[in-house]
Structures are given as C-alpha cells and as structure tokens.
Design an enzyme around this catalytic site. Structure first.
Site, mmCIF file in Angstrom:
data_model
loop_
_atom_site.group_PDB
_atom_site.id
_atom_site.type_symbol
_atom_site.label_atom_id
_atom_site.label_comp_id
_atom_site.label_asym_id
_atom_site.label_seq_id
_atom_site.Cartn_x
_atom_site.Cartn_y
_atom_site.Cartn_z
ATOM 1 N N ILE A 21 0.831 -1.203 0.000
ATOM 2 C CA ILE A 21 0.000 0.000 0.000
ATOM 3 C C ILE A 21 0.869 1.259 0.000
ATOM 4 O O ILE A 21 0.597 2.223 -0.720
ATOM 5 C CB ILE A 21 -0.948 -0.026 1.229
ATOM 6 C CG1 ILE A 21 -1.943 -1.199 1.111
ATOM 7 C CG2 ILE A 21 -1.684 1.296 1.381
ATOM 8 C CD1 ILE A 21 -2.688 -1.522 2.405
ATOM 9 N N ASP A 40 11.771 2.978 3.642
ATOM 10 C CA ASP A 40 11.562 1.557 3.909
ATOM 11 C C ASP A 40 12.717 1.082 4.777
ATOM 12 O O ASP A 40 13.806 1.645 4.758
ATOM 13 C CB ASP A 40 11.464 0.721 2.631
ATOM 14 C CG ASP A 40 10.678 -0.574 2.854
ATOM 15 O OD1 ASP A 40 9.457 -0.586 2.581
ATOM 16 O OD2 ASP A 40 11.281 -1.567 3.333
ATOM 17 N N ASP A 66 14.625 2.317 9.900
ATOM 18 C CA ASP A 66 13.684 1.504 10.668
ATOM 19 C C ASP A 66 12.841 2.459 11.518
ATOM 20 O O ASP A 66 13.367 3.112 12.423
ATOM 21 C CB ASP A 66 14.459 0.525 11.562
ATOM 22 C CG ASP A 66 13.532 -0.428 12.311
ATOM 23 O OD1 ASP A 66 12.318 -0.133 12.434
ATOM 24 O OD2 ASP A 66 14.025 -1.479 12.773
ATOM 25 N N ASN A 93 2.718 4.784 7.175
ATOM 26 C CA ASN A 93 2.092 3.567 6.654
ATOM 27 C C ASN A 93 2.675 2.286 7.258
ATOM 28 O O ASN A 93 2.063 1.230 7.153
ATOM 29 C CB ASN A 93 2.273 3.570 5.126
ATOM 30 C CG ASN A 93 2.010 2.235 4.487
ATOM 31 O OD1 ASN A 93 0.867 1.820 4.356
ATOM 32 N ND2 ASN A 93 3.085 1.532 4.108
ATOM 33 N N SER A 149 -6.291 0.406 10.266
ATOM 34 C CA SER A 149 -6.871 -0.835 9.734
ATOM 35 C C SER A 149 -8.338 -0.942 10.111
ATOM 36 O O SER A 149 -8.746 -0.469 11.180
ATOM 37 C CB SER A 149 -6.131 -2.050 10.312
ATOM 38 O OG SER A 149 -6.792 -3.243 9.937
ATOM 39 N N TYR A 162 -2.647 -6.693 17.413
ATOM 40 C CA TYR A 162 -2.596 -5.801 16.234
ATOM 41 C C TYR A 162 -3.790 -4.845 16.237
ATOM 42 O O TYR A 162 -3.632 -3.635 16.036
ATOM 43 C CB TYR A 162 -2.597 -6.658 14.976
ATOM 44 C CG TYR A 162 -2.759 -5.899 13.673
ATOM 45 C CD1 TYR A 162 -1.675 -5.248 13.093
ATOM 46 C CD2 TYR A 162 -3.989 -5.857 13.023
ATOM 47 C CE1 TYR A 162 -1.825 -4.559 11.892
ATOM 48 C CE2 TYR A 162 -4.144 -5.179 11.824
ATOM 49 C CZ TYR A 162 -3.057 -4.534 11.257
ATOM 50 O OH TYR A 162 -3.207 -3.857 10.076
ATOM 51 N N LYS A 166 -3.624 -0.735 16.497
ATOM 52 C CA LYS A 166 -4.171 0.138 15.449
ATOM 53 C C LYS A 166 -5.281 1.032 16.004
ATOM 54 O O LYS A 166 -5.406 2.194 15.614
ATOM 55 C CB LYS A 166 -4.696 -0.695 14.281
ATOM 56 C CG LYS A 166 -3.602 -1.352 13.435
ATOM 57 C CD LYS A 166 -2.793 -0.326 12.662
ATOM 58 C CE LYS A 166 -2.008 -0.967 11.530
ATOM 59 N NZ LYS A 166 -1.136 0.002 10.832
ATOM 60 N N THR A 197 -1.927 -7.298 -0.730
ATOM 61 C CA THR A 197 -0.481 -7.062 -0.829
ATOM 62 C C THR A 197 0.223 -8.418 -0.762
ATOM 63 O O THR A 197 -0.392 -9.432 -0.407
ATOM 64 C CB THR A 197 -0.007 -6.156 0.320
ATOM 65 O OG1 THR A 197 -0.332 -6.781 1.558
ATOM 66 C CG2 THR A 197 -0.703 -4.791 0.262
HETATM 67 N N1 LIG Z 1 -2.841 -5.267 3.314
HETATM 68 C C1 LIG Z 1 -3.942 -5.222 4.051
HETATM 69 O O1 LIG Z 1 -4.902 -6.000 3.874
HETATM 70 C C2 LIG Z 1 -4.071 -4.167 5.129
HETATM 71 C C3 LIG Z 1 -5.338 -4.007 5.731
HETATM 72 C C4 LIG Z 1 -5.474 -3.046 6.726
HETATM 73 C C5 LIG Z 1 -4.394 -2.269 7.082
HETATM 74 N N2 LIG Z 1 -3.179 -2.455 6.484
HETATM 75 C C6 LIG Z 1 -2.068 -1.599 6.920
HETATM 76 O O2 LIG Z 1 -1.501 -0.983 5.778
HETATM 77 C C7 LIG Z 1 -0.107 -0.764 6.007
HETATM 78 C C8 LIG Z 1 0.684 -1.349 4.852
HETATM 79 O O3 LIG Z 1 0.368 -2.735 4.735
HETATM 80 P P1 LIG Z 1 0.919 -3.595 3.493
HETATM 81 O O4 LIG Z 1 0.062 -4.789 3.405
HETATM 82 O O5 LIG Z 1 1.095 -2.726 2.321
HETATM 83 O O6 LIG Z 1 2.361 -4.009 4.070
HETATM 84 P P2 LIG Z 1 3.559 -4.765 3.300
HETATM 85 O O7 LIG Z 1 4.044 -5.771 4.273
HETATM 86 O O8 LIG Z 1 3.116 -5.225 1.955
HETATM 87 O O9 LIG Z 1 4.658 -3.629 3.079
HETATM 88 C C9 LIG Z 1 5.201 -2.957 4.190
HETATM 89 C C10 LIG Z 1 6.544 -2.330 3.816
HETATM 90 O O10 LIG Z 1 7.019 -1.696 5.015
HETATM 91 C C11 LIG Z 1 8.378 -2.033 5.237
HETATM 92 N N3 LIG Z 1 8.610 -2.003 6.692
HETATM 93 C C12 LIG Z 1 8.234 -2.968 7.587
HETATM 94 N N4 LIG Z 1 8.603 -2.597 8.819
HETATM 95 C C13 LIG Z 1 9.226 -1.388 8.701
HETATM 96 C C14 LIG Z 1 9.828 -0.521 9.641
HETATM 97 N N5 LIG Z 1 9.856 -0.815 10.947
HETATM 98 N N6 LIG Z 1 10.379 0.649 9.171
HETATM 99 C C15 LIG Z 1 10.358 0.948 7.851
HETATM 100 N N7 LIG Z 1 9.801 0.142 6.912
HETATM 101 C C16 LIG Z 1 9.239 -1.014 7.350
HETATM 102 C C17 LIG Z 1 8.541 -3.406 4.637
HETATM 103 O O11 LIG Z 1 9.911 -3.659 4.283
HETATM 104 C C18 LIG Z 1 7.613 -3.344 3.413
HETATM 105 O O12 LIG Z 1 8.315 -2.892 2.266
HETATM 106 C C19 LIG Z 1 0.215 -1.374 7.367
HETATM 107 O O13 LIG Z 1 0.175 -0.368 8.357
HETATM 108 C C20 LIG Z 1 -0.923 -2.363 7.577
HETATM 109 O O14 LIG Z 1 -1.159 -2.611 8.943
HETATM 110 C C21 LIG Z 1 -2.999 -3.391 5.532
#
Ligand SMILES: NC(=O)c1ccc[n+]([C@@H]2O[C@H](COP(=O)([O-])OP(=O)(O)OC[C@H]3O[C@@H](n4cnc5c(N)ncnc54)[C@H](O)[C@@H]3O)[C@@H](O)[C@H]2O)c1
Length: 271
Positions: A21, A40, A66, A93, A149, A162, A166, A197
């Site tokens: 996302i 990232d 990080d 994010n 979320s 989690y 959130k 994702t």
């Molecule tokens: N995908 C879903 O269904 C969904 C649903 C609700 C909420 N979300 C929220 O959306 C956000 C993104 O989710 P996603 O599915 O795209 O995640 P993802 O796992 O596909 O991508 C996350 C990215 O963040 C990076 N990352 C992880 N920890 C990190 C840190 N401590 N510092 C810097 N970078 C870091 C990872 O390397 C990765 O590139 C999250 O907050 C997640 O909780 C996702």
C-alpha cells in the site's frame, strides 16, 4: 469543469513505501506533483520505488530507516527537510505483524508478542508523528496521515494485539489533531480493509480470501490504488476542513460478519 488535486511544490514522506500500500501511495502522491521521500526498512525496496517514480518523470528520493528506531526516525525527517526543502505531507504507513509474530488465541499472547506488535504499529506512529509534527509546526502547517486498519474498528479475534495497537493509533489521531490544529497541522487516519499485498497473499489461504469476499458487501477486496487516491485527497486542500478523523476504506466489510470463528485459514502473519 474538472477539480484537480494538485500537490505541485509540496514535499511528502511515506513510510514503509518499498512495497504494498505504501508503494502505491508514494507513486500517486508523486503523480499528483509532490516530491516524495520513500522510506523503507530495506534500502533496496526504497531505491526500487524511487526508480519507478522517476521513470514516470516525477520526483523522489530514498530514505531508508527503521521506523521503530527513534534516532533513525529523527535523522530521516531531518534528511527529508534538508534534501526536499521541508515536509508538507507525511503518510505513516508502516505496520502489520513483525517477522515471527502471527495471529493466535488471546490466551497465547505473551509479553514479547505484545511488545513487538505495539512497537511495529503504535510506537512507529508515535515516533514518526512526533518528528513530523515538530517540523510542520516550525514551518507553519502540514498534513499527517496514519494508515491504520479496519481491524481497529471491530472485535478482531486471534489478532487482538494488532487490532488494539491500530485502535490506539486511531485515538492518537484525535489527540494530535486537537493539539496541532492551531498550528495548521491536520492529522487523520485511513483504515483499509483487506488489500491483496504480497504480505496478505502469503498469509491467507484461498478459502479465507473467498470467505472475506463473500462476506463483504461490495463482494471484493480493496485495491492498492483506491487507497492511494484517498490519501492524495485527504492530504490535499480539498480536505482542508478535515482533521482528527479516520476514514474506513473497506468495501463495506465493517458492516458484515467476516470474522473467522477460529484461526483456521491463516497460514502466516496477517494484518
Ligand atoms: N494489506 C492489508 O490487507 C491491510 C489491511 C489493513 C491495514 N493495512 C495496513 O496498511 C499498512 C501497509 O500494509 P501492506 O500490506 O502494504 O504491508 P507490506 O508488508 O506489503 O509492506 C510494508 C513495507 O514496510 C516495510 N517495513 C516494515 N517494517 C518497517 C519498519 N519498521 N520501518 C520501515 N519500513 C518497514 C517493509 O519492508 C515493506 O516494504 C500497514 O500499516 C498495515 O497494517 C494493511
């Protein structure tokens, strides 16, 4: 008549933007005209997204860090200010379950599970939000948006830590909005529903995905670009009267009963 959303001349930071996302949010903010800092944990991912953005003729830099590390976060925000000339938009994010943590029955969550999940979802929001807000107040305003979320808005069996973390971010948004509003800083959250994702694709069985779709009023999951466009809107002047809110973008899933009766159908860390 068209109503353009124009971020030209603005600077933006998107955390966790090397995949999923966040990547799409970074790309759409850049398409809307912002110069975007792509954060990232993994430098290779941040660099790859920067290359995608610049290949489209837009502006981006990579700022690997990080977001759980306060010193690294402060240095990242300072780098963005120095290299891009300020910070108008911050999209926090980073989230999800950290490596090694997975959904489990509530009675099996131990201290380390809670610590790691709160670190990856609530502490990152607090650390990034603080550094960004301080800079925005100095500069006379800005827009901060947290990606939370749908799980934060309803009971989330087997995913309690989690969802609680959130939900805490959704509440943090309200406190920040009241404190920072007089300084011209808006603070909001966007709460996605299930979005396919790579992390989610690896975590759900086919049956679980089908059950989610079946129980969702629009009979589908949410697309990455739909979330990204909402972020472009919420951080723009078209939304300039909106602060302290969270916007649920979940194809109606909140209205239905899509929760698992047990933890079957989950193969690895999920949302
Ligand atoms: N995908 C879903 O269904 C969904 C649903 C609700 C909420 N979300 C929220 O959306 C956000 C993104 O989710 P996603 O599915 O795209 O995640 P993802 O796992 O596909 O991508 C996350 C990215 O963040 C990076 N990352 C992880 N920890 C990190 C840190 N401590 N510092 C810097 N970078 C870091 C990872 O390397 C990765 O590139 C999250 O907050 C997640 O909780 C996702």
């Amino acid at each position: 008549m068209s109503i353009p959303i124009d971020h030209a001349g603005r600077t933006a930071l998107v955390t966790g933007a090397g995949a999923g996302i966040g990547r799409e949010i970074a790309r759409w903010l850049a398409r809307a005209g912002a110069a975007v800092a792509v954060n990232d944990l993994r430098p290779d991912r941040a660099e790859a997204v920067v290359a995608e953005i610049t290949d489209e003729g837009c502006t981006a830099i990579a700022v690997a860090a990080d977001c759980r590390d306060e010193t690294a976060v402060d240095a990242m925000v300072a780098t963005v200010a120095n290299r891009l000339g300020g910070l108008d938009i911050a999209v926090n994010n980073v989230g999800m379950l950290p490596p090694g943590r997975r959904p489990r029955p509530f009675v099996r969550y131990r201290y380390d599970d809670w610590h790691d999940i709160i670190d990856q979802n609530l502490m990152v929001a607090a650390l990034c939000g603080r550094a960004e807000a301080e800079l925005m107040v100095e500069r006379g305003g800005g827009s901060i948006l947290f990606v939370t979320s749908g799980e934060a808005t309803r009971p989330s069996p087997y995913n309690a830590a989690y969802a609680a973390a959130k939900a805490a971010v959704n509440h943090l948004v309200t406190s920040m909005a009241v404190e920072l509003g007089p300084a011209g800083v808006r603070v909001n959250a966007m709460a996605p529903g299930t979005t396919m994702t790579e992390t989610v694709a690896a975590a759900f069985t086919q049956e679980r995905m089908e059950a989610i779709v079946e129980a969702t009023p629009l009979r589908r999951m949410v697309e990455h670009d739909e979330l990204a466009r909402l972020v472009v809107f919420l951080t723009s002047d078209l939304a300039r009267c909106i602060t302290g809110q969270f916007l649920l973008a979940d194809a109606g899933a909140f209205l239905s009963r899509s929760r698992p009766a047990n933890d079957e159908g989950l193969t690895s860390p999920i949302r």
